[in-house]
Scaffold this active site. Structure first.
Site, PDB file in Angstrom:
ATOM      1  N   TRP A 103     -33.294  76.982 -79.962  1.00  0.00           N
ATOM      2  CA  TRP A 103     -32.287  77.970 -79.599  1.00  0.00           C
ATOM      3  C   TRP A 103     -31.769  77.748 -78.179  1.00  0.00           C
ATOM      4  CZ3 TRP A 103     -33.006  81.418 -75.571  1.00  0.00           C
ATOM      5  CH2 TRP A 103     -34.302  81.508 -75.060  1.00  0.00           C
TER       6      TRP A 103
ATOM      7  N   TYR B 264     -44.508  82.656 -64.551  1.00  0.00           N
ATOM      8  CA  TYR B 264     -45.616  81.777 -64.924  1.00  0.00           C
ATOM      9  C   TYR B 264     -46.779  82.673 -65.368  1.00  0.00           C
ATOM     10  CZ  TYR B 264     -48.666  77.819 -65.279  1.00  0.00           C
ATOM     11  OH  TYR B 264     -49.487  76.848 -65.784  1.00  0.00           O
TER      12      TYR B 264
ATOM     13  N   SER C 243     -42.314  82.656 -71.104  1.00  0.00           N
ATOM     14  CA  SER C 243     -42.346  83.011 -72.529  1.00  0.00           C
ATOM     15  C   SER C 243     -41.938  81.826 -73.405  1.00  0.00           C
ATOM     16  CB  SER C 243     -41.439  84.214 -72.804  1.00  0.00           C
ATOM     17  OG  SER C 243     -40.123  83.958 -72.339  1.00  0.00           O
TER      18      SER C 243
ATOM     19  N   TYR D 178     -41.282  77.267 -72.983  1.00  0.00           N
ATOM     20  CA  TYR D 178     -41.528  76.155 -72.075  1.00  0.00           C
ATOM     21  C   TYR D 178     -40.306  75.247 -71.926  1.00  0.00           C
ATOM     22  CZ  TYR D 178     -46.306  77.734 -72.013  1.00  0.00           C
ATOM     23  OH  TYR D 178     -47.438  78.512 -71.847  1.00  0.00           O
TER      24      TYR D 178
ATOM     25  N   LEU E 103     -37.607  75.197 -68.470  1.00  0.00           N
ATOM     26  CA  LEU E 103     -37.444  75.917 -67.205  1.00  0.00           C
ATOM     27  C   LEU E 103     -36.203  76.811 -67.206  1.00  0.00           C
ATOM     28  CD1 LEU E 103     -38.914  76.048 -64.409  1.00  0.00           C
ATOM     29  CD2 LEU E 103     -36.995  74.689 -63.545  1.00  0.00           C
ATOM     30  N   HIS E 104     -36.393  78.050 -66.800  1.00  0.00           N
ATOM     31  CA  HIS E 104     -35.299  79.015 -66.706  1.00  0.00           C
ATOM     32  C   HIS E 104     -35.586  79.973 -65.565  1.00  0.00           C
ATOM     33  CE1 HIS E 104     -38.350  80.602 -69.458  1.00  0.00           C
ATOM     34  NE2 HIS E 104     -37.975  81.833 -69.091  1.00  0.00           N
ATOM     35  N   VAL E 105     -34.532  80.563 -65.026  1.00  0.00           N
ATOM     36  CA  VAL E 105     -34.638  81.448 -63.874  1.00  0.00           C
ATOM     37  C   VAL E 105     -34.043  82.806 -64.234  1.00  0.00           C
ATOM     38  CG1 VAL E 105     -33.971  81.813 -61.453  1.00  0.00           C
ATOM     39  CG2 VAL E 105     -34.474  79.489 -62.273  1.00  0.00           C
ATOM     40  N   HIS E 106     -34.731  83.873 -63.830  1.00  0.00           N
ATOM     41  CA  HIS E 106     -34.297  85.239 -64.120  1.00  0.00           C
ATOM     42  C   HIS E 106     -33.500  85.805 -62.952  1.00  0.00           C
ATOM     43  CE1 HIS E 106     -37.273  85.656 -67.507  1.00  0.00           C
ATOM     44  NE2 HIS E 106     -37.808  84.657 -66.825  1.00  0.00           N
TER      45      HIS E 106
END
Length: 256
Positions: A91, A185, A188, A190, A192-195
């Site tokens: 996805w 870390y 949810s 694997y 890499l993503h940034v909030h």
């Protein structure tokens, strides 16, 4: 299912037309059961189909433990666990390839090394800015999590920080000083993503035991190129999480 935030534009109508049932009164303090009109009683529902056992466990109420993962623990327990599991991130690739959610993308950078896409998280209905929540997904497919980051990734992280802030200011008029920008870390998933969340919003997972501010991550990598590969990391695990099972088998899960 979760109740959607009460919007400023509907508050007056809700106060005027809702049914109130008194539950408790003591001097100036009262508690009521409030039943709003049907059109103001909507709920946000997320559907995962087909749901795996991992999805089911994620949403179950479980006992939680704080785990300390050393460099050796990552190599001998966590990494083999990740490699042995079939964590599907198709996805994510669909978003990067614009096969899905293309119309929701707020900002994108096509560079294969420092590029990313920024889009609203499913947790945010985009109706008000108090609970703003966006996710930046990196284009590189070989960075699983915080543990993989080295100093060579600083340009990628700085690019996400700068362009993400600029895009949110332009699109939503929310300045950088009102944003909480961080990585999870354990994550949810694997890839890499940034909030990016509103500082006024207590988003799930924004606590210190799981969230790492992106600005801190950049500074740590500049000071020590292998910082996140060498240092112990703490994170919460639910009792029935498969990774918790691995830590328990290795005698690394604390007895609480």
């Amino acid at each position: 299912m979760e109740k959607t935030p009460i919007g400023h534009d509907s508050l007056a109508e809700m106060l005027k037309d809702s049914t109130l049932e008194l539950k408790m009164k003591n001097d100036i303090y009262s508690t009521y059961q409030l039943i709003p009109p049907a059109h103001l009683s909507d709920m946000k529902t997320t559907v995962i189909c087909p749901a795996t056992q991992k999805h089911v466990k994620k949403y179950q109420v479980q006992e939680t433990f704080l785990v300390e993962e050393t460099e050796e623990d990552y190599r001998s327990i966590t990494l083999p666990y990740i490699q042995s599991q079939s964590f599907s991130v198709q996805w994510v690739y669909n978003i990067l390839e614009k096969k899905a959610e293309a119309e929701r993308i707020i900002c994108e950078d096509p560079d294969p090394k420092t590029g990313f896409v920024l889009l609203p998280d499913f947790k945010w209905d985009m109706k008000q800015l108090d609970d703003l929540y966006l996710i930046a997904i990196v284009r590189s497919r070989d960075i699983k999590s915080l543990r993989d980051l080295r100093s060579e990734h600083v340009p990628l992280l700085e690019n996400i920080l700068r362009k993400g802030q600029e895009a949110i200011l332009k699109k939503f008029s929310v300045p950088a000083c009102k944003l909480r920008i961080y990585l999870h870390y354990q994550p949810s998933y694997y890839h890499l993503h940034v909030h990016f969340t509103s500082l006024s919003h207590d988003a799930p997972g924004c606590g210190v035991e799981r969230a790492h501010l992106l600005s801190d991550v950049i500074l740590n990598l500049k000071g020590s190129p292998m910082y996140y590969q060498k240092r112990p990391l703490f994170f919460p695990l639910q009792a029935d999480d498969n990774l918790a099972v691995k830590f328990r088998e290795a005698g690394k899960l604390p007895n609480c």
